[in-house]
Design an enzyme around this catalytic site. Sequence first.
Site, PDB file in Angstrom:
ATOM      1  CB  CYS A   1       2.307  27.252 -16.026  1.00 44.21           C
ATOM      2  SG  CYS A   1       3.513  27.054 -17.355  1.00 44.21           S
TER       3      CYS A   1
ATOM      4  CG  HIS B   1       0.896  29.129 -20.139  1.00 47.25           C
ATOM      5  ND1 HIS B   1       1.460  29.326 -18.893  1.00 47.25           N
ATOM      6  CD2 HIS B   1      -0.441  29.339 -19.989  1.00 47.25           C
ATOM      7  CE1 HIS B   1       0.515  29.657 -18.032  1.00 47.25           C
ATOM      8  NE2 HIS B   1      -0.645  29.664 -18.672  1.00 47.25           N
TER       9      HIS B   1
END
Length: 981
Positions: free
Chosen positions: A298, A891
């Site tokens: 990510c 994330h």
Amino acid sequence: MAEGGAADLDTQRSDIATLLKTSLRKGDTWYLVDSRWFKQWKKYVGFDSWDKYQMGDQNVYPGPIDNSGLLKDGDAQSLKEHLIDELDYILLPTEGWNKLVSWYTLMEGQEPIARKVVEQGMFVKHCKVEVYLTELKLCENGNMNNVVTRRFSKADTIDTIEKEIRKIFNIPDEKEARLWNKYMSNTFEPLNKPDSTIQDAGLYQGQVLVIEQKNEDGTWPRGPSTPKSPGASNFSTLPKISPSSLSNNYNNINNRNVKNSNYCLPSYTAYKNYDYSEPGRNNEQPGLCGLSNLGNTCFMNSAIQCLSNTPPLTEYFLNDKYQEELNFDNPLGMRGEIAKSYAELIKQMWSGKFSYVTPRAFKTQVGRFAPQFSGYQQQDCQELLAFLLDGLHEDLNRIRKKPYIQLKDADGRPDKVVAEEAWENHLKRNDSIIVDIFHGLFKSTLVCPECAKISVTFDPFCYLTLPLPMKKERSLEVYLVRMDPLAKPMQYKVIVPKIGNILDLCTALSALSGVPADKMIVTDIYNHRFHRIFAVDENLSSIMERDDIYVFEININRAEDTEHVVIPVCLREKFRHSSYTHHTGSSLFGQPFLMAIPRNNTEDKLYNLLLLRMCRYVKMSTETEETDGHLRCCEDQNINGNGPNGLHEEGSPSEMETDEPDDESSQDQELPSENENSQSEDSVGGDNDSENGLCTEETCKGQLTGHKKRLFTFQFNNLGNNDINYIKDDTSHIRFDDRQLRLDERSFLALDWDPDLKKRYFDENAAEDFEKHESVEYKPPKRPFVKLKDCIELFTTKEKLGAEDPWYCPNCKEHQQATKKLDLWSLPPVLVVHLKRFSYSRYMRDKLDTLVDFPISDLDMSEFLINPNAGPCRYNLIAVSNHYGGMGGGHYTAFAKNKDDGKWYYFDDSSVSTASEDQIVSKAAYVLFYQRQDTFSGTGFFPLDRETKGASAATGIPLESDEDSNDNDNDLENENCMHTN
């Protein structure tokens, strides 16, 4: 020490120091060692020259190697996530590991954590210990619900995986089978190159692999194995088809063939063949294309989305201008591969044909040239951005042969002249689309504190890394152990200065507890022993978040009291190695503690003081038990007297006794009854403790009768005399009699419990019990937010260089801790701002979750530019990279403004959704992309003029040739900000 005996400390120190310098070689095996255990070992052997004062001290003896802190709970082989080399673990080559195990053994029930050295990178080779293995999910084609998880090295081959799957599902070798890489719900890719490694195949964490067995009639359950495009091999990432032909023929790409079977189409062609790209809905908006997560990628997806939504850069690639500027010969570049791979990815994302694509080919190319990004572990988005911008610059550098440039100091010349010179020199070696769009210039001023020499230089930058106002305080949870033996340890949360020392901790704890700070000793307890006993002037930075900090109340002034000494006490449980041998060992248990006792004491009194110190969690016997020879407590014991531990020192405190057979260390030893002490007026009683069999003021009464065996024996160590052995017990136990015992600061006691007596009388639950102070629930108020301009001001604030990063003064001819000041001279069309949220130190790591309030539009940077000719310089936000979570994990996502419709969107891996401006400013914002307002045209981008690409960072106007400079003097505008349109 190890049972067979260990090498002397000098040999241990020398051997391990040498082996730590071993070079990594592909295929070698290295081992992980918990850094806490290793630090303890370093203290014990005097590894560091500045830390030899505890060398050989049994108080810091490390014991068996304990890696439990690295492992997930209940899993003997799975590492905790986000461990960091040297901070959480140390890597040792096989020989070093074997030596440590031979000297100290490995904790019972643990297995070695062995990892292979793998080679990463294609053109830039780089060896790395593969700490985290790749976890793959394995199943059969006929029963995909039965999934078995196994871990593999990136260097393992597809053939190795197939053999493991055959073994798991009992598939004979002669049975023909094939492997498939399963994506999403019904997407499969054949794994038909058995010699390819996991890394070559691009397999990532959590990937599902399916084995398919051939039917008896010779057919395959999944049909023919030949893919629609015979050339679309699944491992190689080097494109055979030219970039231009690929970008111009999206619809026909599946019909292409590749002549050389060693190469294949780029990643996205293979994905289309096997549904790796999601077909877009009718007339998909160009640029609104997600990126599949390949396993902790990510960070890469976020960076790509921000760059993809940087209009001048994307227009450059979509219009194929990059092809005429590819530099295949630049030794600092990547042979054009990064630029080509990035171009194809951007074209795919902006084709309007896909709602998401999988950037595996680009990921593999990045890993080949930057091995730190080759795995599937979480990385830093900003670090990837820095690599990518530099890589694209060198791959597209218009300078084919870089001249040598002699850098000059300002030497009193005007800033404008020096800035012009610096920018011209920069362009002589660096001239690319990246320079045109992202490079600015700042002024650096260094002042020598000795001779006042002033050094001024102008340096280019590609992005600004802005510091955030740091929290000046941190919270620590500690346990206070009172002198009163009946008082349970109390947990507190204290607020201390981040750069403070141990005395600051004691002062803060004193304010909450009422215990004087000078009556406290701060310790770090780990694995049932004192990992560290801190001096009051030690820095708090040496305390990590996961440390168990215990503070002991001691009622003496150690600096002035010469009659008492503080000794550490540890508890050990004895055991025999087998039923037919007399050889015994021991293992630590419970919480160690500190005691202040008279220097000149008798051994029997010391035994009684120790016994009373543990009376809260040592069970007493009833009268019935006493008749059977079980324990009972002596009378007339002063629980909370005037001694240094809350004990009266003149008499002999409680005695415990059993009718167990005596051992050789205490044969026929009897303590006289000493009952002359009366109960103190300020004695502290327990709450119904007597009913539970615990020693209280009322139950701690009685006298010794007969020849009885004590609850424990103890071994005494005075450094330089007899050692306390961790594994193998010494038979020279202290005998309990009235002979004088002289103690000093290096004294150490180990209390050895017989297993049966420990089980019967030692209440481990009571020993571990503690209370919580109300401060534990306190949550420090957080500063609501800071403004982006506050961070810029902090960036331009004068600072003093650290001792570890001095400046070499050409005047003094010595390194000096100079003062340094940075100022902005000119800014680029696209300004990238990196908010420095992550901080690292030797002992700790931290992420600042401060909310930074940054403008969506009209960021006026002119007030921060020191160029006197600077004009208006306003920016609008176009993209934001977000990071959610803590250090080492979390994330990444992105917000970006589409250049065609001018609307904001939220990119979360393969998902793309609309966003509003009020969502963009958050604590997660990590990297900001601003575009200068004069480079916009409507909602789109006003393209860069190639003829004026060399705008001066010194004046903000195009650079001229010598022939034209005189003719155009009157036409020049005094603008800054590197105007290039």
